[in-house]
Motif scaffolding. Structure first.
Motif, PDB file in Angstrom:
ATOM      1  N   HIS A 126      -2.127  -3.164 -12.458  1.00  0.00           N
ATOM      2  CA  HIS A 126      -3.548  -3.536 -12.507  1.00  0.00           C
ATOM      3  C   HIS A 126      -4.090  -3.485 -13.939  1.00  0.00           C
ATOM      4  N   VAL A 127      -3.761  -2.441 -14.658  1.00  0.00           N
ATOM      5  CA  VAL A 127      -4.387  -2.235 -15.972  1.00  0.00           C
ATOM      6  C   VAL A 127      -3.582  -2.912 -17.084  1.00  0.00           C
ATOM      7  N   LEU A 128      -2.268  -2.619 -17.094  1.00  0.00           N
ATOM      8  CA  LEU A 128      -1.452  -3.087 -18.228  1.00  0.00           C
ATOM      9  C   LEU A 128      -0.892  -4.494 -18.013  1.00  0.00           C
ATOM     10  N   ARG A 183       0.805  -1.228   0.000  1.00  0.00           N
ATOM     11  CA  ARG A 183       0.000   0.000   0.000  1.00  0.00           C
ATOM     12  C   ARG A 183       0.839   1.279   0.000  1.00  0.00           C
ATOM     13  N   MET A 184       2.075   1.219   0.520  1.00  0.00           N
ATOM     14  CA  MET A 184       2.918   2.419   0.538  1.00  0.00           C
ATOM     15  C   MET A 184       3.866   2.453  -0.661  1.00  0.00           C
ATOM     16  N   LYS A 185       3.659   1.540  -1.581  1.00  0.00           N
ATOM     17  CA  LYS A 185       4.504   1.515  -2.765  1.00  0.00           C
ATOM     18  C   LYS A 185       3.670   1.563  -4.042  1.00  0.00           C
ATOM     19  N   VAL A 186       2.448   1.068  -3.942  1.00  0.00           N
ATOM     20  CA  VAL A 186       1.636   0.864  -5.135  1.00  0.00           C
ATOM     21  C   VAL A 186       0.238   1.455  -4.935  1.00  0.00           C
ATOM     22  N   THR A 187      -0.195   2.300  -5.843  1.00  0.00           N
ATOM     23  CA  THR A 187      -1.579   2.779  -5.985  1.00  0.00           C
ATOM     24  C   THR A 187      -2.053   3.767  -4.924  1.00  0.00           C
ATOM     25  N   MET A 188      -1.748   3.493  -3.622  1.00  0.00           N
ATOM     26  CA  MET A 188      -2.411   4.263  -2.562  1.00  0.00           C
ATOM     27  C   MET A 188      -1.611   5.486  -2.097  1.00  0.00           C
ATOM     28  N   ASP A 189      -1.083   6.273  -3.015  1.00  0.00           N
ATOM     29  CA  ASP A 189      -0.488   7.556  -2.632  1.00  0.00           C
ATOM     30  C   ASP A 189      -1.615   8.492  -2.176  1.00  0.00           C
ATOM     31  N   ARG A 190      -1.252   9.554  -1.459  1.00  0.00           N
ATOM     32  CA  ARG A 190      -2.285  10.554  -1.147  1.00  0.00           C
ATOM     33  C   ARG A 190      -1.712  11.951  -1.261  1.00  0.00           C
ATOM     34  N   TYR A 191      -2.602  12.899  -1.476  1.00  0.00           N
ATOM     35  CA  TYR A 191      -2.258  14.323  -1.560  1.00  0.00           C
ATOM     36  C   TYR A 191      -1.086  14.577  -2.516  1.00  0.00           C
ATOM     37  N   GLU A 192      -1.000  13.754  -3.550  1.00  0.00           N
ATOM     38  CA  GLU A 192       0.012  13.926  -4.594  1.00  0.00           C
ATOM     39  C   GLU A 192       1.432  13.941  -4.032  1.00  0.00           C
ATOM     40  N   ALA A 193       1.661  13.161  -2.994  1.00  0.00           N
ATOM     41  CA  ALA A 193       3.013  13.103  -2.407  1.00  0.00           C
ATOM     42  C   ALA A 193       3.971  12.407  -3.368  1.00  0.00           C
ATOM     43  N   ASP A 194       3.500  11.394  -4.087  1.00  0.00           N
ATOM     44  CA  ASP A 194       4.384  10.629  -4.970  1.00  0.00           C
ATOM     45  C   ASP A 194       3.561   9.868  -6.023  1.00  0.00           C
ATOM     46  N   TRP A 195       3.363  10.533  -7.141  1.00  0.00           N
ATOM     47  CA  TRP A 195       2.527   9.940  -8.199  1.00  0.00           C
ATOM     48  C   TRP A 195       3.117   8.642  -8.774  1.00  0.00           C
ATOM     49  N   SER A 196       4.428   8.448  -8.578  1.00  0.00           N
ATOM     50  CA  SER A 196       5.011   7.232  -9.161  1.00  0.00           C
ATOM     51  C   SER A 196       4.382   5.981  -8.542  1.00  0.00           C
ATOM     52  N   MET A 197       3.868   6.111  -7.314  1.00  0.00           N
ATOM     53  CA  MET A 197       3.163   4.970  -6.707  1.00  0.00           C
ATOM     54  C   MET A 197       1.929   4.602  -7.527  1.00  0.00           C
ATOM     55  N   PHE A 213       0.785  10.959 -15.628  1.00  0.00           N
ATOM     56  CA  PHE A 213       1.782  10.001 -16.100  1.00  0.00           C
ATOM     57  C   PHE A 213       1.212   9.348 -17.353  1.00  0.00           C
ATOM     58  N   ASP A 214       2.099   8.678 -18.081  1.00  0.00           N
ATOM     59  CA  ASP A 214       1.663   8.072 -19.342  1.00  0.00           C
ATOM     60  C   ASP A 214       0.964   6.743 -19.040  1.00  0.00           C
ATOM     61  N   ARG A 215      -0.327   6.707 -19.320  1.00  0.00           N
ATOM     62  CA  ARG A 215      -1.071   5.468 -19.040  1.00  0.00           C
ATOM     63  C   ARG A 215      -0.822   4.400 -20.105  1.00  0.00           C
ATOM     64  N   GLU A 216      -0.192   4.772 -21.198  1.00  0.00           N
ATOM     65  CA  GLU A 216       0.095   3.869 -22.325  1.00  0.00           C
ATOM     66  C   GLU A 216      -1.167   3.390 -23.031  1.00  0.00           C
ATOM     67  N   ARG A 217      -2.086   2.851 -22.256  1.00  0.00           N
ATOM     68  CA  ARG A 217      -3.331   2.384 -22.862  1.00  0.00           C
ATOM     69  C   ARG A 217      -4.456   2.780 -21.922  1.00  0.00           C
ATOM     70  N   TYR A 218      -5.521   3.343 -22.471  1.00  0.00           N
ATOM     71  CA  TYR A 218      -6.671   3.721 -21.651  1.00  0.00           C
ATOM     72  C   TYR A 218      -7.881   2.935 -22.154  1.00  0.00           C
ATOM     73  N   PRO A 219      -8.337   1.980 -21.376  1.00  0.00           N
ATOM     74  CA  PRO A 219      -9.433   1.129 -21.865  1.00  0.00           C
ATOM     75  C   PRO A 219     -10.675   1.946 -22.244  1.00  0.00           C
ATOM     76  N   GLN A 245     -10.479  11.117 -18.992  1.00  0.00           N
ATOM     77  CA  GLN A 245     -10.016  10.770 -20.348  1.00  0.00           C
ATOM     78  C   GLN A 245      -8.692  11.438 -20.672  1.00  0.00           C
ATOM     79  N   ASP A 246      -8.613  12.747 -20.307  1.00  0.00           N
ATOM     80  CA  ASP A 246      -7.459  13.543 -20.726  1.00  0.00           C
ATOM     81  C   ASP A 246      -6.380  13.629 -19.651  1.00  0.00           C
ATOM     82  N   PHE A 247      -6.328  12.655 -18.792  1.00  0.00           N
ATOM     83  CA  PHE A 247      -5.332  12.592 -17.721  1.00  0.00           C
ATOM     84  C   PHE A 247      -3.915  12.549 -18.297  1.00  0.00           C
TER      85      PHE A 247
END
Ligand SMILES: O=C(O)[C@@H](CO)OP(=O)(O)O
Ligand SMILES: [Mn+2]
Ligand SMILES: [Mn+2]
Length: 558
Positions: free
Chosen positions: A226-228, A204-218, A305-311, A300-302
């Protein structure tokens, strides 16, 4: 009729000359276990010790369970519900309880959010992403299981779970147990003909569950897994994933920090990427750590980071709507609590200025949560919110965090004369407490004590008043205990660290050079909790408290 926000002058407590400071020591409880594992007790804290010794100006208040709107008194407090109660003066049924009720009554399965995901039941996959534990702070496994069974019973053909391991609200190492429990539920669904599997995960502290934009790389790591279906590690089952990534016994990686992983089939292909037309459910009810991943799914226009593919044609819902102002996400399974008439609204509608400050990790706590889960300013002309950027490391490695910077900025605000209310949150006892590192947590508490001293002296310089309190316990107990309270040890004799919040009440102090001697704590509100703070705040500002709030804890002695 519109709501009347007009505040009336207090009948006996005069308005202060200087400002009122409300200082939150995040995760600082008053625990009954006063032994070597209580960092609050062990730390050298001359400032707080002196405050505890002032008669009639120190008490403890409840910060967990039903006192803050959680389902039961076995539930520990947390920042979301704590700051909601502090800022709103009211106790509302919180997310955990609302989801329980929606499942119990079956209302969850009748709502628009459920209707949306059910469009994917026959021909597409339904994905569930969230924190897998029964911590009850962000999510609960039994609620996930209820949703999974509900989906399968209503015709979902294919289900994939993307699981974030906890070790923060529950003991470290428990991830294995929760994966086993989930696997048992998925096996039960498979027997009934639903193709149900775990597809990806990570800590949870490495993947997906960042908060308040502290670290978007998570969040990007989460999207990729999850997606790709891309991650640094692949495994053919989740239990092997979690046990392998935790590493050998003498050098384990905490559940909180497991690397991202993807589950693959025998040919090495990911078993559960997210594809066009699929449904995605974020099963956490708590908002802060779901907002960023929600944006990646919803917008849609996020471009963060590069989502590479947006379902295309995703059917995306949150367990709740995480941000009512942003309407994010647009679709959700259970309506969030409505927290109305928060203290900040009374302040701005009466022309009272506020300065609120914390570091990134707690910034949304003193703004978004404080204001009843509203983002942005209530009135930008009367309020200033200052965020000090947090370090991006494990906080036991730098336990001072940004406490000194927060102190400096707050002192400036106090002395500026521009603000009548100063609201500060120190993250250290909580964020360092969550690492389970006792020595670092003691240091964290000592740093905060020194910072509080500076702030109190500054408030005194301008004849102000202050409240010092906390939102829930954490640093006050750093060891897992048996039912009798005895510290538990691992086989090697080392104490088993406690990384979670505690059930302890929190301290509540009032004071300041500008506070008349006669203003003391009442002794007829023994059950007071965090929701009683807001009324007290208004009284210390020289106003009667709004009638809809929980009673005040102060009075002017006769
Ligand atoms: O880090 C968090 O998300 C929670 C614990 O799950 O802590 P807090 O409620 O103090 O923010
Ligand atoms: Mn907190
Ligand atoms: Mn915490």
């Amino acid at each position: 009729m519109s709501f009347d926000y007009k505040l009336q002058p207090h009948s006996t407590i005069p308005a202060p000359e200087g400002p009122l400071m409300v200082c939150i020591l995040d995760g600082f409880g008053e625990n009954e276990f006063k032994d070597e594992y209580n960092a609050v007790h062990v730390a050298t804290t001359p400032t707080i010790d002196a405050l505890r010794a002032v008669p009639k100006r120190f008490r403890t208040i409840k910060a967990h369970g039903t006192a803050v709107g959680l389902p039961s008194d076995a539930d520990m407090g947390n920042s979301e519900v704590g700051h909601n109660a502090l800022g709103s003066g009211q106790v509302v049924d919180q997310g955990a309880r609302l989801v329980d009720m929606a499942l119990e009554t079956g209302k969850m399965f009748e709502g628009d959010g459920w209707k949306l995901i059910s469009q994917a039941f026959s021909k597409h996959t339904v994905h569930f992403i969230g924190l897998l534990s029964d911590g009850g702070v962000h999510s609960r496994a039994d609620q996930l299981f209820g949703c999974l069974r509900g989906a399968a019973a209503r015709g979902a053909q294919r289900i994939r779970c993307h699981v974030l391991t906890d070790g923060r609200d529950v003991p470290d190492g428990s991830s294995v147990k929760y994966v086993e429990e989930l696997e048992a539920v998925l096996a039960e669904l498979r027997e009934k003909g639903c193709d149900a599997r775990i597809a990806s995960g990570g800590g949870r502290m490495k993947v997906t569950m960042d908060r308040y934009e502290a670290d978007w790389s998570m969040v990007k790591r989460g999207w990729d897994a999850h997606v790709l279906g891309k991650a640094p590690y692949t495994f053919t089952d989740a239990k092997t994933a979690v046990t392998t990534l935790r590493g050998p016994e003498d050098a384990t990686v905490s559940d909180q920090y497991l690397d991202a992983f993807v589950i693959v089939d025998e040919a090495g292909a990911p078993v559960g990427t997210i594809e066009d037309g699929d449904a995605v459910v974020l099963f956490n009810f708590r908002a802060d750590r779901m907002v960023e991943i929600s944006k990646a799914f919803e917008y849609q226009d996020f471009t963060t980071f590069d989502r590479e593919r947006y379902p295309v044609g995703l059917r995306f819902v949150g367990m709740m709507q995480y941000d009512g102002d942003l309407k994010l996400p647009a679709n959700y399974l259970v309506p969030p609590p409505e927290i109305l008439h928060v203290s900040g609204e009374f302040l701005v509608k009466n022309g009272i200025t506020t300065f609120a400050c914390s570091e990134t990790q707690k910034f949304g706590h003193v703004t978004f949560f404080w204001n009843g889960n509203r983002s942005g300013y209530l009135d930008a002309k009367l309020e200033q919110y200052l965020e000090i950027p947090s370090d991006k490391i494990e906080f036991n490695k730098a336990p001072d965090m940004k406490a000194r910077e927060i102190t400096a900025a707050s002192k400036e605000a106090i002395l500026s004369g521009k603000y009548k209310v100063i609201r500060v949150n120190f993250a250290n006892p909580d964020m360092v407490g969550h690492t389970g590192d006792l020595a670092a947590t003691i240091r964290a508490v000592e740093t905060v004590d020194a910072c509080v001293k500076e702030l109190l002296e500054t408030v005194d310089q301008v004849n102000g008043r202050w409240i010092v309190t906390a939102d829930h316990g954490n640093a006050d107990d750093m060891v897992q205990r048996d039912k009798k309270g005895k510290p538990m040890k691992a086989e090697d004799g080392k104490p088993l660290p406690l990384t979670s919040h505690t059930l302890a009440p929190v301290p509540f102090f009032i004071g300041g050079k500008g506070l008349p001697d006669g203003v003391v704590l009442r002794d007829d509100v023994p059950d007071a909790g965090l929701a009683n703070v807001a009324s007290t705040t208004f009284n210390l500002l020289g106003y009667e408290a709004p009638g809809i709030y929980k009673p005040t804890m102060v009075q002017m002695a006769a």
